[in-house]
Design an enzyme around this catalytic site. Structure first.
Site, PDB file in Angstrom:
ATOM      1  N   HIS A 125      -2.065   5.862  -3.438  1.00 38.45           N
ATOM      2  CA  HIS A 125      -3.009   5.239  -4.386  1.00 38.45           C
ATOM      3  C   HIS A 125      -3.149   3.767  -4.004  1.00 38.45           C
ATOM      4  O   HIS A 125      -2.158   3.079  -3.800  1.00 38.45           O
ATOM      5  CB  HIS A 125      -2.475   5.380  -5.814  1.00 38.45           C
ATOM      6  CG  HIS A 125      -3.283   4.637  -6.838  1.00 38.45           C
ATOM      7  ND1 HIS A 125      -2.856   3.451  -7.403  1.00 38.45           N
ATOM      8  CD2 HIS A 125      -4.478   4.925  -7.405  1.00 38.45           C
ATOM      9  CE1 HIS A 125      -3.758   3.030  -8.283  1.00 38.45           C
ATOM     10  NE2 HIS A 125      -4.749   3.905  -8.295  1.00 38.45           N
ATOM     11  N   HIS A 170      -9.084  -4.732  -4.375  1.00 38.14           N
ATOM     12  CA  HIS A 170      -8.842  -4.043  -5.636  1.00 38.14           C
ATOM     13  C   HIS A 170      -9.700  -4.642  -6.749  1.00 38.14           C
ATOM     14  O   HIS A 170      -9.209  -5.253  -7.700  1.00 38.14           O
ATOM     15  CB  HIS A 170      -7.359  -4.114  -6.026  1.00 38.14           C
ATOM     16  CG  HIS A 170      -7.035  -3.196  -7.170  1.00 38.14           C
ATOM     17  ND1 HIS A 170      -6.061  -3.465  -8.094  1.00 38.14           N
ATOM     18  CD2 HIS A 170      -7.573  -2.014  -7.536  1.00 38.14           C
ATOM     19  CE1 HIS A 170      -6.008  -2.488  -8.981  1.00 38.14           C
ATOM     20  NE2 HIS A 170      -6.913  -1.585  -8.657  1.00 38.14           N
TER      21      HIS A 170
END
Length: 594
Positions: A125, A170
């Site tokens: 992830h 991110h």
């Protein structure tokens, strides 16, 4: 000899010696050496055959001779042997060697010819992050590290960098971006360094059609013939890992679906609640807990989006933009997306399509509670289900993976740069099948009964198998740790925690006695575990050093798939908190199935 200062005046001395054979080792040696002082290769072969239960198959005389020669070469440092047999000391050396006598095998042995959806897949992830989810750097190095550890699914978040470039970052956090090209080259260089089985790249796309076309060109140029093209929109079954060896697959939503993904959907509001990683083994390390509270303060100062971007859909598109990125859509081998109509519709099986659905750890638990495991199990028999950490895991912690595995979810996405017990479980699961990153799901997760029933992990059932685990002794800490790492004034006081992770009925933890003032503790304690779902059970082992006045110190850990355990006395290597194997620290344990 180790010395410890006492009151700055007196010195206590403790001798560190090579461990003598424990009683279990002596008994096995006497039995197979037939009372003689030496064990021959033929006698070792018989022992190997008895422990594997093959009656001689898979444990040849040539292999036994090779092991005898290797023990003599390593222990006595000689190339030519005047004898070709083992003394009790040589035999003890063999049993305590993690290379010559490991607890599980290191070869791929499962059937790799089933469709890809029939396997659990080692999944990362936010694979590009070097640390926490809010302020760490993005880099290609964590991607390379994950692939070399056997991870087969990596995730990249694609964002515009100016008008004409693409970076990996991110989202709207304080993380520092990295160039997409650098990440793609890292994947190409490391994809098949550890495992030849396929690598899947999941993309979270926040790009305009123009930039999607650029990404398609970059991916095509970087991977070339390694890319696998597949129309999952008109496919009833996906190819197998064996057929896809050496291939790279792209998985994301088709461009149009990113615009439509803002319709009705289940929300993951990042509720804190009770973390699903808490269990009978206690809380996670203090470092993780303190980091979490510090990052929560940071999160209040930035516009952090806690949902998985893929699930949420990108709101960064200009809806007036024409959807002209056919070369990008053509790259997508596994289509992702959540259909309109909520969670139940999302879990509906289309006999003519294969797709991937992403759910947060919280939504998975909600789905299991609301619709039953049967709904999810049916979906995962053909389609791909990816589970990702909830948005409030700012410190890159993870969740208990068992709920996902029991539901048949193939992709339990984990923060590989983190650490903690949940990650140890994930690493343990994928030590199975030679560490290739693919573990075949048990048949009961793929079968439907005559009345349409499927596996229910909460159903009361009688134990299928009983595992006996005997913790014999340990060694190697004095070589991997400083003399005063555990105690300033004396050798350590070690104890072992051993238990099972798996189905709810199988979860348990036991503990040995504390052995005081010794670097080579001998416990000789046996524990019995009755297993209702042995196929998905993991043996958990942790070593701690007892401290009467402070928190006990960590001395190593491992997790091993029960289905892969080799019977008999085995040398079990221990790992640090990050999952890196210690050079010398190991336990001697005995495993028996009854």
């Amino acid at each position: 000899m180790g010395s410890y200062k006492m009151c700055l005046v007196f010195t206590r001395k403790f001798r560190v010696t090579e461990p003598d054979p424990v009683d279990d080792v002596r008994h096995v040696f006497q039995k197979y050496a037939e009372g003689e002082a030496h064990m021959t290769p033929e006698q070792l072969q018989k022992l190997m055959a008895d422990e594997t239960g093959t009656g001689g198959e898979g444990s040849s005389l040539e292999e036994a001779e090779r092991i005898v020669d290797e023990v003599l070469r390593r222990k006595h440092h000689i190339a030519k042997f005047t004898r070709r047999n083992l003394t009790i000391e040589d035999f003890n050396y063999l049993l305590f060697s993690t290379e010559l006598n490991p607890p599980i095998g290191d070869k791929v042995h499962q059937n790799m010819d089933a469709p890809l959806s029939h396997y659990f897949i080692f999944t990362g992830h936010n694979s590009y992050l070097t640390g926490n989810q809010l302020s760490s750097n993005c880099s290609d190095l964590p991607i390379a590290d994950a692939l070399r550890r056997g991870v087969r699914v990596v995730e990249l978040d694609l964002w515009p960098r100016g008008n004409d470039d693409v970076c990996v970052n991110h989202g709207r956090t304080l993380t520092k971006p990295v160039k997409l090209g650098k990440c793609l080259e890292s994947i190409k260089a490391n994809a098949f360094a550890t495992s030849k089985y396929p690598v899947i790249i999941t993309l979270e796309d926040h790009l305009t059609p123009k930039l999607q076309s650029k990404v398609a060109k970059m991916i095509t140029q970087t991977f070339g013939d390694m890319l696998y093209y597949h129309d999952s929109e008109s496919c009833k079954e996906f190819p197998s890992p064996e057929e896809l060896k050496g291939k790279i697959l792209i998985s994301t939503k088709p461009p149009k679906e990113y615009l439509e993904a803002n319709d009705s959907k289940e929300k993951d509001n990042g509720e804190k609640g009770k973390d699903s990683d808490e269990d009978v083994w206690g809380k996670e390390p203090e470092e993780l807990i303190s980091t979490r509270s510090e990052l929560e303060k940071v999160a209040t100062n930035i516009s952090y989006i806690s949902q998985d971007d893929e699930d949420r859909g990108s709101r960064d598109f200009d809806a007036s933009c024409p959807l002209q990125a056919p070369e990008y859509k053509r790259l997508i081998a596994i289509h992702a997306g959540k259909p309109k109509g909520g969670l139940r519709m999302a879990l509906k099986v289309d006999p003519n399509k294969i797709r991937r659905l992403s759910l947060s750890e919280q939504l998975l638990e909600k789905a299991v509670a609301s619709y039953g495991a049967d709904v999810i199990s049916r979906f995962t028999q053909k389609n791909f289900l990816r589970i990702y950490p909830k948005g409030t895991r700012f410190n890159s912690s993870n969740y208990k993976p068992q709920v996902g595995w029991m539901s048949g979810a193939q992709m339990i996405a984990f923060n590989m740069q983190g650490y903690g017990r949940a990650l140890w479980l994930m690493q343990g699961m994928f030590r199975a099948n030679g560490g290739c990153g693919y573990v075949k799901k048990p048949d009961f997760l793929m079968n439907v009964g005559p009345n349409g029933q499927v596996f229910d992990p909460n159903e009361n059932s009688s134990p299928k198998k009983t595992l006996k685990v005997k913790v014999l002794m340990g060694d190697g800490w004095h070589l991997d740790f400083k003399k005063t790492h555990f105690d300033l004034y004396s050798p350590p006081d070690f104890y072992v925690r051993v238990g099972i992770a798996g189905a709810p009925a199988d979860e348990t933890m036991e503990k040995t006695e504390v052995k005081y003032d010794t670097w080579t503790p001998i416990w000789n304690q046996e524990f019995t575990f009755k297993l209702t779902v042995p196929e998905l059970a993991l043996l958990r082992v942790e070593v701690h050093e007892y401290d009467a006045n402070e928190k006990d110190d960590f001395g190593g850990q491992t997790c091993l798939p029960v289905s892969e355990l080799r019977q008999g006395i085995r040398a079990v290597p221990l790992f640090n908190r990050k999952g890196v194997k210690y050079s010398c620290t190991r336990l001697l344990m005995r495993f028996d199935f009854v």
